[in-house]
Each structure stands twice: as structure tokens, then as C-alpha cells.
Design an enzyme around this catalytic site. Structure first.
Site, PDB file in Angstrom:
ATOM      1  N   THR A 127       0.825  -1.206   0.000  1.00 36.80           N
ATOM      2  CA  THR A 127       0.000   0.000   0.000  1.00 36.80           C
ATOM      3  C   THR A 127       0.861   1.259   0.000  1.00 36.80           C
ATOM      4  O   THR A 127       1.994   1.238   0.517  1.00 36.80           O
ATOM      5  CB  THR A 127      -0.892  -0.009   1.270  1.00 36.80           C
ATOM      6  OG1 THR A 127      -1.423   1.296   1.481  1.00 36.80           O
ATOM      7  CG2 THR A 127      -0.116  -0.388   2.522  1.00 36.80           C
ATOM      8  N   ASP A 128       0.303   2.356  -0.506  1.00 33.14           N
ATOM      9  CA  ASP A 128       1.043   3.632  -0.468  1.00 33.14           C
ATOM     10  C   ASP A 128       1.182   4.153   0.964  1.00 33.14           C
ATOM     11  O   ASP A 128       1.990   5.045   1.225  1.00 33.14           O
ATOM     12  CB  ASP A 128       0.373   4.676  -1.370  1.00 33.14           C
ATOM     13  CG  ASP A 128      -1.046   5.047  -0.952  1.00 33.14           C
ATOM     14  OD1 ASP A 128      -1.587   4.432  -0.006  1.00 33.14           O
ATOM     15  OD2 ASP A 128      -1.632   5.951  -1.585  1.00 33.14           O
ATOM     16  N   GLU A 129       0.399   3.594   1.891  1.00 36.29           N
ATOM     17  CA  GLU A 129       0.445   4.097   3.272  1.00 36.29           C
ATOM     18  C   GLU A 129       1.806   3.850   3.929  1.00 36.29           C
ATOM     19  O   GLU A 129       2.126   4.463   4.944  1.00 36.29           O
ATOM     20  CB  GLU A 129      -0.689   3.481   4.106  1.00 36.29           C
ATOM     21  CG  GLU A 129      -2.047   3.831   3.544  1.00 36.29           C
ATOM     22  CD  GLU A 129      -3.211   3.490   4.445  1.00 36.29           C
ATOM     23  OE1 GLU A 129      -3.050   3.479   5.671  1.00 36.29           O
ATOM     24  OE2 GLU A 129      -4.295   3.223   3.896  1.00 36.29           O
ATOM     25  N   TYR A 151      -1.084  -0.397  11.202  1.00 35.02           N
ATOM     26  CA  TYR A 151      -1.355  -1.098   9.937  1.00 35.02           C
ATOM     27  C   TYR A 151      -0.239  -0.842   8.933  1.00 35.02           C
ATOM     28  O   TYR A 151       0.373  -1.786   8.410  1.00 35.02           O
ATOM     29  CB  TYR A 151      -2.705  -0.647   9.352  1.00 35.02           C
ATOM     30  CG  TYR A 151      -2.854  -0.960   7.879  1.00 35.02           C
ATOM     31  CD1 TYR A 151      -2.922  -2.283   7.432  1.00 35.02           C
ATOM     32  CD2 TYR A 151      -2.909   0.063   6.908  1.00 35.02           C
ATOM     33  CE1 TYR A 151      -3.041  -2.576   6.067  1.00 35.02           C
ATOM     34  CE2 TYR A 151      -3.025  -0.224   5.560  1.00 35.02           C
ATOM     35  CZ  TYR A 151      -3.089  -1.545   5.137  1.00 35.02           C
ATOM     36  OH  TYR A 151      -3.197  -1.830   3.797  1.00 35.02           O
ATOM     37  N   LYS A 155       2.660  -3.306   7.233  1.00 34.70           N
ATOM     38  CA  LYS A 155       2.829  -3.509   5.791  1.00 34.70           C
ATOM     39  C   LYS A 155       4.254  -3.118   5.367  1.00 34.70           C
ATOM     40  O   LYS A 155       4.875  -3.802   4.553  1.00 34.70           O
ATOM     41  CB  LYS A 155       1.806  -2.676   5.005  1.00 34.70           C
ATOM     42  CG  LYS A 155       0.373  -3.129   5.123  1.00 34.70           C
ATOM     43  CD  LYS A 155       0.093  -4.516   4.566  1.00 34.70           C
ATOM     44  CE  LYS A 155       0.222  -4.597   3.070  1.00 34.70           C
ATOM     45  NZ  LYS A 155      -0.264  -5.919   2.552  1.00 34.70           N
TER      46      LYS A 155
HETATM   47  P1  NAD Z   1      -9.597  -7.360   2.918  1.00 33.32           P
HETATM   48  O1  NAD Z   1      -9.555  -7.156   4.398  1.00 33.32           O
HETATM   49  O2  NAD Z   1     -10.878  -7.128   2.195  1.00 33.32           O
HETATM   50  O3  NAD Z   1      -9.115  -8.834   2.564  1.00 33.32           O
HETATM   51  C1  NAD Z   1      -8.088  -9.495   3.244  1.00 33.32           C
HETATM   52  C2  NAD Z   1      -8.263 -10.984   3.014  1.00 33.32           C
HETATM   53  O4  NAD Z   1      -7.179 -11.665   3.643  1.00 33.32           O
HETATM   54  C3  NAD Z   1      -9.554 -11.544   3.623  1.00 33.32           C
HETATM   55  O5  NAD Z   1     -10.199 -12.374   2.686  1.00 33.32           O
HETATM   56  C4  NAD Z   1      -9.071 -12.329   4.830  1.00 33.32           C
HETATM   57  O6  NAD Z   1      -9.913 -13.420   5.155  1.00 33.32           O
HETATM   58  C5  NAD Z   1      -7.696 -12.785   4.360  1.00 33.32           C
HETATM   59  N1  NAD Z   1      -6.770 -13.088   5.464  1.00 33.32           N
HETATM   60  C6  NAD Z   1      -6.529 -12.327   6.568  1.00 33.32           C
HETATM   61  N2  NAD Z   1      -5.645 -12.955   7.373  1.00 33.32           N
HETATM   62  C7  NAD Z   1      -5.306 -14.119   6.755  1.00 33.32           C
HETATM   63  C8  NAD Z   1      -4.418 -15.184   7.078  1.00 33.32           C
HETATM   64  N3  NAD Z   1      -3.713 -15.176   8.207  1.00 33.32           N
HETATM   65  N4  NAD Z   1      -4.307 -16.220   6.210  1.00 33.32           N
HETATM   66  C9  NAD Z   1      -5.036 -16.243   5.064  1.00 33.32           C
HETATM   67  N5  NAD Z   1      -5.899 -15.260   4.709  1.00 33.32           N
HETATM   68  C10 NAD Z   1      -6.026 -14.211   5.535  1.00 33.32           C
HETATM   69  O7  NAD Z   1      -8.438  -6.424   2.348  1.00 33.32           O
HETATM   70  P2  NAD Z   1      -8.281  -5.759   0.909  1.00 33.32           P
HETATM   71  O8  NAD Z   1      -8.783  -4.371   0.973  1.00 33.32           O
HETATM   72  O9  NAD Z   1      -8.792  -6.685  -0.115  1.00 33.32           O
HETATM   73  O10 NAD Z   1      -6.694  -5.678   0.825  1.00 33.32           O
HETATM   74  C11 NAD Z   1      -5.936  -6.720   0.218  1.00 33.32           C
HETATM   75  C12 NAD Z   1      -4.477  -6.310   0.175  1.00 33.32           C
HETATM   76  O11 NAD Z   1      -4.324  -5.092  -0.557  1.00 33.32           O
HETATM   77  C13 NAD Z   1      -3.881  -6.054   1.558  1.00 33.32           C
HETATM   78  O12 NAD Z   1      -2.578  -6.594   1.578  1.00 33.32           O
HETATM   79  C14 NAD Z   1      -3.844  -4.530   1.679  1.00 33.32           C
HETATM   80  O13 NAD Z   1      -2.793  -4.107   2.508  1.00 33.32           O
HETATM   81  C15 NAD Z   1      -3.607  -4.132   0.220  1.00 33.32           C
HETATM   82  N6  NAD Z   1      -4.105  -2.798  -0.167  1.00 33.32           N
HETATM   83  C16 NAD Z   1      -5.387  -2.418   0.102  1.00 33.32           C
HETATM   84  C17 NAD Z   1      -5.844  -1.165  -0.327  1.00 33.32           C
HETATM   85  C18 NAD Z   1      -7.279  -0.729  -0.091  1.00 33.32           C
HETATM   86  O14 NAD Z   1      -7.640   0.404  -0.425  1.00 33.32           O
HETATM   87  N7  NAD Z   1      -8.167  -1.574   0.445  1.00 33.32           N
HETATM   88  C19 NAD Z   1      -4.987  -0.317  -1.014  1.00 33.32           C
HETATM   89  C20 NAD Z   1      -3.679  -0.743  -1.279  1.00 33.32           C
HETATM   90  C21 NAD Z   1      -3.260  -1.981  -0.862  1.00 33.32           C
END
Ligand code: NAD
Length: 327
Positions: A127-129, A151, A155
Site C-alpha cells: 500500500t502507499d500508506e 497497519y 505492511k
Molecule cells: P480485505 O480485508 O478485504 O481482505 C483481506 C483478506 O485476507 C480476507 O479475505 C481475509 O480473510 C484474508 N486473510 C486475513 N488474514 C489471513 C491469514 N492469516 N491467512 C489467510 N488469509 C487471511 O483487504 P483488501 O482491501 O482486499 O486488501 C488486500 C491487500 O491489498 C492487503 O494486503 C492490503 O494491505 C492491500 N491494499 C489495500 C488497499 C485498499 O484500499 N483496500 C490499497 C492498497 C493496498
């Protein structure tokens, strides 16, 4: 090609899986996808329903920290796309333990399994964060990491581990760092789906502080297309920013959501600002644009209208989630 997608039942991972199975990504046509997901509060098998019958898709309910499970799954795959994480900043402020467990320890175990079994390609989704907060300009990939929330710190730690596995073990790995995503199947604790689902039910919405925080909103389809480009053509050991959406203050975004749902500012409650709330995120996407030809495609107004429509039409998807999470 057989791809292990961790966290594939979450918001972004499931978008990637649905599109990959529908052959939307150049270079991944016909790929088999194995989803590994622990189904935490934000993981939802319903997100994968549209492709659940595909013979190229399979689901494994399990944890990325489970070494025995990884030793069974990883040997059969050509590539790993690692989405699994704890992802909500507010939860990390209340309790950071599971963020370190999943995002740091989980990533380390997955990286180790990839090295043990000679996985040919690994994309670590970040993430950009991790860059912190920037008042002017945009971060390039070589900017120092200055995460401000537990968080983003977890990351950033996983990014550093990922990089070290390239340097130390020669793992063919790339890192992506994306801005804020929006789209369908977004868990309703996050700003856009929380506000939309509250407003269509005539419930007030909480706006942090003055609402001056700026985010770059990118449609999840664009993020996942960028990840597919990095997976198929990204260089080993490199990090790629993904973004180029629409920069808005939370107040501006709230105004657009009120308009889209036919509500006014009387539905907005000002609440105490989030601790350590980053003021602005902004990524420079020159590298991925020039190297891989990435450009964002979904205009924000169109994407947002689609999201509002989707939440209106899919109450059965989000209502139980809000009830269970007491949102
Ligand atoms: P989300 O919370 O919707 O999904 C996370 C998934 O990971 C869930 O399905 C959860 O069940 C699974 N999970 C959690 N712990 C686990 C474990 N120990 N073993 C197996 N599975 C596990 O999150 P998201 O928004 O889909 O984000 C996905 C990725 O993208 C993350 O790594 C996040 O840091 C990154 N990201 C998110 C955003 C955003 O705006 N949401 C932006 C940039 C990057």
C-alpha cells in the site's frame, strides 16, 4: 500456469481472481487459480460466487501462517500473488497484535515457503500508506518508508522482508504499492461502502475531524490490472506504485456520496479525528506507466455511480456483514 492467491476472498483479492478466471488479463489467459484464505471477518466466499463453478478455480480454507499447509500448497504453483492481510487502520489502532501476526509473520512464512519450494514468481501486494503522509508532490518508489499507523508499519515491515528475500535468496519478487481502492464487494466498514449503505438506509455517517484528509481513489479494477501487469512483466526486486485515481478530501468525497444518495449535510456527524491520521497520500506512477504501459481506466464519477447502484441492488450481500460487525 497455476497461481496461488492469498487473501483471494477479500475485497481486492477476489476482484483479481474473478477477472483472472474471466481471462481479463493479458498473459494470464487459462491460468488456474488456487485461493488460500483464512476467512477472517473480511473474507467472504460470496465474493467469489461469480466464478465458483469454474474448473480452473479452487478454494483452500487456511492460514498463511500454517507452514504444513504451505508445504502442501506451494510446491504445485508457478506464482504467488499475496493479498492476505489485516487491512483496516482503525482496527490496528485498537489492537495491533493480529496485524503483526498476519502481515509480518504471515508474509515471512509465505516467503520462506516460496524459497523452500522454488516458486518462480511472487508479487507482494502492498500500500502507499507505507510512505507516510505527504503534503505536496507525490512519492516515487525510492522514497523512504515512514509509516504512521500500526497497519502501515506492519505492511512496511512486510515490504522490507519481501525485498530481503529477493536480495538474500534471489526470489523472483516484485512489490506493488497502491493508493485507496473503491469498488464492488468492499467490506462495509470502509469509508465509501459504510457511507453509501448508511445513507441509503437514512442513517447518519461519521466524518473524521474537518474532513480535510486527502486520498487518491482508484477503482479496484485498475489496481488489479496493474498487479497482473507486474506479475507478468514486472522486474524482479522492483517496487511499482499503482494509482493515478482521483484525489479528493474526505469532505469532497462525502459531498459526492450525499449527492449520489439524495441526502444533505444534516446526515453527517463530525467525529473526533483518527489518532495519527495521515493528511495526504499521493503516489507517482511514472515507473509503472513507462515500463509496463499502465494507465488508470475507470473515471471516478462512473465508478462511484456503479458502486452506489451495486450497493442498492445487493443488500443481501452487505446487510449480514454490517449486522455481524455491528457497523
Ligand atoms: P480485505 O480485508 O478485504 O481482505 C483481506 C483478506 O485476507 C480476507 O479475505 C481475509 O480473510 C484474508 N486473510 C486475513 N488474514 C489471513 C491469514 N492469516 N491467512 C489467510 N488469509 C487471511 O483487504 P483488501 O482491501 O482486499 O486488501 C488486500 C491487500 O491489498 C492487503 O494486503 C492490503 O494491505 C492491500 N491494499 C489495500 C488497499 C485498499 O484500499 N483496500 C490499497 C492498497 C493496498
Amino acid at each position: 500456469m497455476r497461481i496461488l492467491v492469498t487473501g483471494g476472498a477479500g475485497f481486492i483479492g477476489s476482484n483479481f481472481v474473478r477477472h483472472a478466471i474471466q481471462n481479463a488479463y493479458a498473459g494470464l489467459e487459462g491460468a488456474e487459480i488456487v485461493v488460500l484464505d483464512a476467512l477472517t471477518y473480511s473474507g467472504n466466499p460470496a465474493n467469489l460466487e461469480p466464478i465458483a463453478d469454474s474448473p480452473r478455480y479452487s478454494f483452500v480454507h487456511g492460514d498463511i501462517r500454517d507452514n504444513e499447509l504451505l508445504d502442501r500448497l506451494v510446491p504445485g504453483v508457478d506464482a504467488i500473488v499475496h493479498f492476505a492481510a489485516e487491512s483496516h487502520v482503525d482496527r490496528s489502532v485498537r489492537d495491533a497484535s493480529i496485524f503483526v501476526e498476519t502481515n509480518v509473520v504471515g508474509t515471512q512464512r509465505l516467503l520462506d515457503a516460496a524459497v523452500r519450494h522454488g516458486t518462480e514468481r511472487f508479487v507482494h501486494v502492498s500500500t502507499d500508506e507505507v510512505y507516510g503522509s505527504i503534503s505536496e508532490g507525490s512519492w516515487t518508489e525510492d522514497h523512504i518508508l515512514e509509516p504512521n499507523s500500526p497497519y502501515s508499519a506492519s505492511k512496511a515491515s512486510s515490504d522490507l522482508l519481501a525485498r530481503s528475500y529477493f536480495r538474500t535468496h534471489g526470489l523472483n519478487l516484485s512489490i506493488t504499492r497502491c493508493s485507496n481502492n473503491y469498488g464492488r464487494y468492499h467490506f462495509p466498514e470502509k469509508l465509501i461502502p459504510l457511507f453509501v449503505t448508511n445513507l441509503i438506509d437514512n442513517i447518519h455517517v461519521p466524518l473524521y475531524g474537518e474532513g480535510n484528509n486527502v486520498r487518491d481513489w482508484l477503482h479496484v479494477d485498475d489496481h488489479c490490472r496493474g498487479i497482473a501487469m507486474v506479475l507478468t512483466r514486472g522486474r524482479a526486486g522492483e517496487t511499482y506504485n499503482i494509482g493515478g485515481g482521483t484525489e479528493l478530501t474526505n469532505r469532497e468525497l462525502t459531498g459526492m456520496l450525499l449527492e449520489a444518495t439524495g441526502k444533505d449535510w444534516s446526515y453527517v456527524d463530525r467525529v473526533q479525528d483518527r489518532l495519527g491520521h495521515d493528511l495526504r497520500y499521493s503516489v507517482d506512477i511514472t515507473k509503472i506507466s513507462e515500463e509496463l504501459g499502465y494507465e488508470p481506466g475507470v473515471p471516478f464519477a462512473e465508478g462511484l455511480a456503479d458502486v452506489v447502484r451495486w450497493y442498492r441492488d445487493n443488500r443481501a450481500w452487505w446487510e449480514p456483514l454490517k449486522e455481524r460487525a455491528a457497523l
